[in-house]
Design a protein around this motif. Structure first.
Motif, PDB file in Angstrom:
ATOM      1  N   THR A 152       0.817  -1.207   0.000  1.00 58.16           N
ATOM      2  CA  THR A 152       0.000   0.000   0.000  1.00 58.16           C
ATOM      3  C   THR A 152       0.854   1.261   0.000  1.00 58.16           C
ATOM      4  N   THR A 153       2.119   1.130   0.250  1.00 58.20           N
ATOM      5  CA  THR A 153       2.913   2.345   0.395  1.00 58.20           C
ATOM      6  C   THR A 153       3.686   2.638  -0.874  1.00 58.20           C
ATOM      7  N   THR A 154       4.182   3.862  -0.903  1.00 60.10           N
ATOM      8  CA  THR A 154       5.010   4.230  -2.043  1.00 60.10           C
ATOM      9  C   THR A 154       6.421   3.694  -1.876  1.00 60.10           C
ATOM     10  N   PHE A 155       6.828   3.437  -0.654  1.00 60.88           N
ATOM     11  CA  PHE A 155       8.131   2.805  -0.479  1.00 60.88           C
ATOM     12  C   PHE A 155       7.922   1.319  -0.338  1.00 60.88           C
ATOM     13  N   ASP A 157       8.904  -0.819   2.128  1.00 64.91           N
ATOM     14  CA  ASP A 157       9.428  -1.196   3.443  1.00 64.91           C
ATOM     15  C   ASP A 157       8.772  -2.482   3.874  1.00 64.91           C
TER      16      ASP A 157
END
Lengths: 855, 168
Positions: A152-155, A157
């Protein structure tokens, strides 16, 4: 690397030296040195990413380019050995151009998310790009992105362990983490997968990166690819300042650096402060994350005083007045001998000495001890075990030892730093390493031979080694005859039978000990905790004598806690050595003649109501002393109990006055590590609330009893210095010692040996309050060998009833990965486990029976 | 006598001459402003009170990297980061002390995320110093960006006709 090549390096004779020129300066270095090291010695800086002083070079990043005359292309200096007449340029235009190209190349797929990256501000890639790189990229295409399904994130991680967070996009593939994990720690839970431009660092399939040294991977990562939740999005590194300190959980005195912020009075993280003599720059996780207890919101901040059965907050003045009054009463009515003290070996020298002075001058009592979690302690300070303890030991000497014997020690759990040293000797040297333990341990994976003896037969193993040497004429026959007179065991075969170790293995160890030129032989906690430690120590002293190890071996019993060695040297024992007693008498002008009692004796006397008042500094005997009922019943009978600790513990619950103690990060203290090296832990933050350091508490209590007792810091330190100057080594006796085999009687149904251990990520009773360490393990468990588990049909996570003659606890099961033989292990670090209630202080080996709890 | 004549002459000849300037200005547009009913428009590059931008979807642009605070010569910015629900970095706390701020605009220049800007607002008056410390909530632009047009008209009418705003 430095160590690696030094090992294989021939001695520095003229024909082994090579002369080369670096940037027009001539230098002579030994053969086998790399150009990078030679340049470093000259003070020429060459930028690197993948090079690490303690690892073998790989030449993965190619940042360390140098130009060597007569070589057609730029060379990787970290992997290039020096040759005679080499002419090296590290700053020529070609080199500069090469570096620029490499930086541009590394940045092709690097995301440039420095604003959100935790490494920002201390990132090697940032710094080197600034120093050597270009400010624009010619790469016009989309950067390659690792994308997880459902992300869900742009990075990118992702958590690859309880503490470690991986961002594969930031990774520059220097392989430092994988190499360190493999070479230095012997762990294989992190690896490189795929090939070429999509190669990625990742946790091994189905595994978590949760080894006890995993924090180091984050520290050595040159970019922000590996970060940990401890430091994640907390503070920018340039806002912090550093304070040098040392580890309070291990006895090696591992050098650390606190990153703190003064306005918040808070420590944000701990990193290493590499020192080749002690730690090589690696920290175990307990050192790295254990600092978190200092910032814990559960800390005691004000004194508590028991009023009408309830502990209520009070001021220091009130608390001290009560302490002065009650202790004064006991002293006047029954004499100072009715007061005892137990201090923690994690306190600094000044605190220990101040406590000793309080007892010996203030109360004229010798009832003081620092060993709150050992049973049946040696009475005399010159007992065989104390002699063994006092032997000099050098951590750095492990490196070039050719025979290393670890006896009764699950190294990683108690001496993690020494384990890494041994691993280094195993990888880079040609040492023969023997692990002698009552159960199979993970630490034994670096040993060339693992000897597993039956629990409680330590002296038979040692005698077996000696007898095997005598029988095979590996030692002087005359000494052998003398030795035989003192031991009841007649032959090595008999010893082998008793101890369950095969004779061939005993002989192999004997051979190595007879041949070894530089031997490291040490014993760990399994011996120290044993009730028969003196017997085992006698056997070891005999072995030392028989093999003539003097001069070619360091043989010692390693101290366990941060300042155990300091406590021994300062005479915190009930019966210190005569030199120490004389010195103390000289310093104070008096020394009590009263009978001296160690922890066990004090506890027994408390139960008999002969000791009425008790002072505990930083120790938690109710949780850690190996017989909970015995201690608890005793302490409940006390007239007056004062406890100073960081947190509310099982012991503070029973106290009449609870005092808030400052942690090691909150005052300047000196600690003696297991080598006898005194090191300073500077004050990083102000004490929390009204907490006070141990020496101040002891001094204030002294003052409350008698105003003349007060001593300031300088006075305490000057006395401590004089005491530490004394020679602490106690000579071995001139003859072989008597070794009588000793066993517990039959224990009926209870036949499964139980060992109390430290969890991989914990130490002592305080670390469970550190959130990061609790991420690794926060619940007690019982470690059961796989075949026993399958016999009893116990699966991972099942509740297991553990019963001994005196107690019963229920713990979740964990199937052991390393232990195969019939023992069970329970960590002592979790207050909810109550494991010490299973133990009896008179037993040599605690035995239990286990069964599955049916739900 | 002469002096009397002189005085009369002054009144009727010299005074009107002087008043010419005054009367001329009566018909000129005034250079003062009917503040606070009317406000001087600021130039586009005016550096007033800071505001924090958002992305189109409403996510805050600020990731709390700390570069504005590092660039700030007056040390007026304080921030604390945290992790949002998505695992991204954002500001838990972002404060600017407007009394310390010298409105140099270095924060705007330092910002790598184009999150902080110095706006057009220049009216600062409070009765206590603490109110000059503005937090993230005061500075973030509203989302969705545009106000309800009816509301804006209503506010304007009230402002023009001097109705006191009870909601404030």
């Amino acid at each position: 690397m430095a160590e690696a090549t030094k090992k294989d390096m021939p001695t520095e004779t003229a024909e082994n030296m090579v002369t080369l020129t670096i940037n027009g300066r001539e230098t002579t270095v030994p053969k086998g040195t790399t150009v990078l090291q030679a340049a470093k010695e000259l003070g020429v800086h060459i930028p690197t990413f993948c090079w690490h002083p303690k690892l073998k070079p790989v030449g993965a990043c190619r940042m360390c380019y140098v130009e060597v005359e007569k070589m057609p292309k730029l060379q990787v200096s970290c992997a290039l050995e020096v040759m005679d007449g080499m002419v090296v340029h590290t700053d020529s235009d070609t080199v500069k151009q090469g570096r620029k190209a490499i930086i541009e190349f590394i940045l092709l797929n690097h995301p440039l998310d420095c604003p959100t990256c935790d490494k920002g501000g201390e990132c090697d890639l940032q710094n080197l790009t600034f120093a050597h790189g270009v400010d624009d990229s010619r790469f016009e295409f989309q950067k390659y992105r690792f994308v997880d399904e459902g992300m869900t994130t742009t990075f990118d991680d992702r958590r690859i362990g309880p503490e470690i967070i991986l961002n594969r996009n930031r990774c520059i593939l220097c392989y430092k983490c994988v190499r360190a994990n493999k070479e230095a720690f012997g762990e294989y839970d992190l690896g490189v997968y795929e090939r070429g431009s999509i190669a990625e660092i990742n946790a091994a399939p189905g595994e978590q990166v949760d080894n006890p040294f995993s924090g180091n991977l984050v520290e050595i990562c040159p970019v922000g690819a590996l970060t940990n939740s401890d430091w994640r999005y907390k503070i920018r590194v340039w806002l912090t300042s550093t304070t040098p300190s040392i580890c309070n959980y291990t006895s090696s005195g591992i050098n650390t650096l606190f990153f703190k912020e003064n306005h918040h009075n808070k420590i944000y993280r701990v990193t290493s402060r590499p020192s080749d003599d002690i730690d090589d720059g690696w920290l175990p996780d307990v050192t790295r994350y254990g600092y978190q207890i200092v910032n814990s919101p559960d800390r005691l901040t004000t004194p508590l005083v028991k009023k009408e059965g309830k502990q209520v907050e009070a001021t220091w003045e009130e608390a001290l007045e009560i302490i002065g009054k009650r202790f004064g009463e006991i002293k006047e009515r029954l004499g100072g001998v009715c007061v005892g003290a137990l201090v923690s070996p994690g306190l600094d020298n000044a605190s220990l000495h101040a406590a000793s002075r309080l007892m010996r001058v203030g109360f004229k009592s010798n009832n003081i001890d620092f060993r709150g979690d050992y049973r049946y302690l040696p009475e005399s300070s010159e007992s065989p075990f104390m002699r063994l303890c006092s032997r000099p030991f050098k951590i750095a000497d492990i490196d070039d030892s050719d025979v290393i014997v670890t006896f009764g020690s699950d190294l990683i759990r108690e001496h993690a730093n020494e384990y890494l040293r041994i691993r280094k000797a195993f990888n880079f040297g040609n040492a023969r390493i023997f692990a002698v333990n009552p159960y199979q341990t993970k630490s034994a994976d670096v040993s060339s031979l693992e000897l597993v003896y039956l629990p409680g037969t330590e002296e038979s193993v040692v005698n077996g080694i000696c007898l095997a040497a005598i029988e095979d004429n590996l030692v002087d026959a005359k000494r052998g005859e003398k030795f035989k007179l003192k031991t009841p065991t007649k032959s090595s075969a008999e010893a082998a039978k008793v101890s369950g170790v095969d004779r061939e293995s005993l002989r192999t160890v004997a051979e190595a000990l007879a041949e070894g030129k530089k031997i490291t032989f040490f014993t760990g906690e399994i011996i120290t905790r044993s009730r028969q430690r003196d017997l085992i120590a006698s056997a070891l002293i005999n072995l030392h004598r028989l093999f003539g190890l003097k001069g070619r071996a360091q043989m010692s019993a390693l101290a366990r806690y941060a300042n155990s060695k300091g406590a021994e040297k300062l005479g915190l024992l009930p019966n210190p050595r005569t030199v120490v007693v004389d010195k103390l008498r000289g310093l104070w002008g008096e020394y009590p003649e009263s009978p001296a009692r160690n922890t066990d004796a004090m506890m027994a006397l408390i139960k008999k109501e002969e000791i009425k008042g008790f002072l505990i500094l930083g120790s938690n005997p109710v949780m850690l002393y190996p017989d909970r009922e015995f201690v608890k019943e005793g302490i409940e009978k006390l007239d007056f109990l004062v406890v100073a600790d960081l947190f509310e513990t099982e012991t503070t619950e029973l106290a009449d006055v609870v005092l808030p103690l400052a942690s090691w990060a909150e005052y300047e203290g000196y600690y003696v590590n297991l080598e006898g090296r005194t090191q300073k832990a500077a004050r990083a933050v102000k004490p929390i609330g009204q907490a006070k350091p141990g020496y101040e508490i002891a001094s204030l209590i002294g003052e409350a009893l008698d105003p003349e007792m007060f001593q300031n810091e300088q006075q305490i330190h000057s006395e401590v210095r004089q005491l530490l100057e004394l020679d602490s080594v106690i000579a071995y006796p001139d003859d072989f010692l008597e070794v009588k085999a000793d066993t517990d009687g039959s224990q009926g149904d209870y036949n499964l040996p139980l060992y109390i251990i430290d969890d991989w990520h914990h130490s002592g009773h305080l670390t469970e309050k550190a959130p990061s360490l609790a991420n690794f393990a926060s619940e007690p468990y019982i470690e059961i060998p796989p075949q026993l588990a399958s016999e009893l049909k116990i699966a991972h996570g099942d509740s297991v009833r553990v019963e001994s003659e005196v107690g019963k606890v229920i713990l979740p099961a964990r199937i052991s990965e390393h232990t195969q033989n019939n023992v069970v292990l329970v960590p002592r670090n979790f207050s909810s486990s109550n494991v010490t209630s299973l133990l009896m202080r008179k037993k040599r080996v605690d035995r239990v029976k286990i069964s599955k709890v049916d739900e | 006598m002469n002096e009397v004549l002189k005085a009369v002459g002054n009144i009727f000849l010299k005074m009107p001459k002087g008043f010419v300037v005054t009367f001329k200005h009566l018909f000129k547009k005034p250079i003062t402003l009917d503040y606070p009913r009317k406000k001087n428009p600021m130039t586009a590059r005016y550096r007033g009170k800071h505001y924090l931008e958002r992305y189109d979807d409403g996510t805050e642009r600020c990731v709390c990297c700390g570069l504005c605070a590092a660039a700030c010569p007056a040390d007026a910015i304080y921030m604390e980061p945290e992790e949002n629900e998505k695992g991204e970095r954002r500001a838990k706390m972002y404060e600017i002390n407007l009394l310390r701020c010298i409105f140099c605009g270095f924060c705007e220049e330092a910002c790598p995320e184009e999150a902080i800007f110095l706006g057009q607002v220049y009216e600062f008056s409070e009765d206590n110093r603490n109110s000059f410390i503005v937090g993230k909530d005061d500075m973030l632009v509203p989302h969705p960006r545009k106000d309800n047009p009816l509301k804006r008209i209503y506010r304007r009418v009230r402002r023009v006709y001097g109705v006191t705003d009870k909601s404030k």
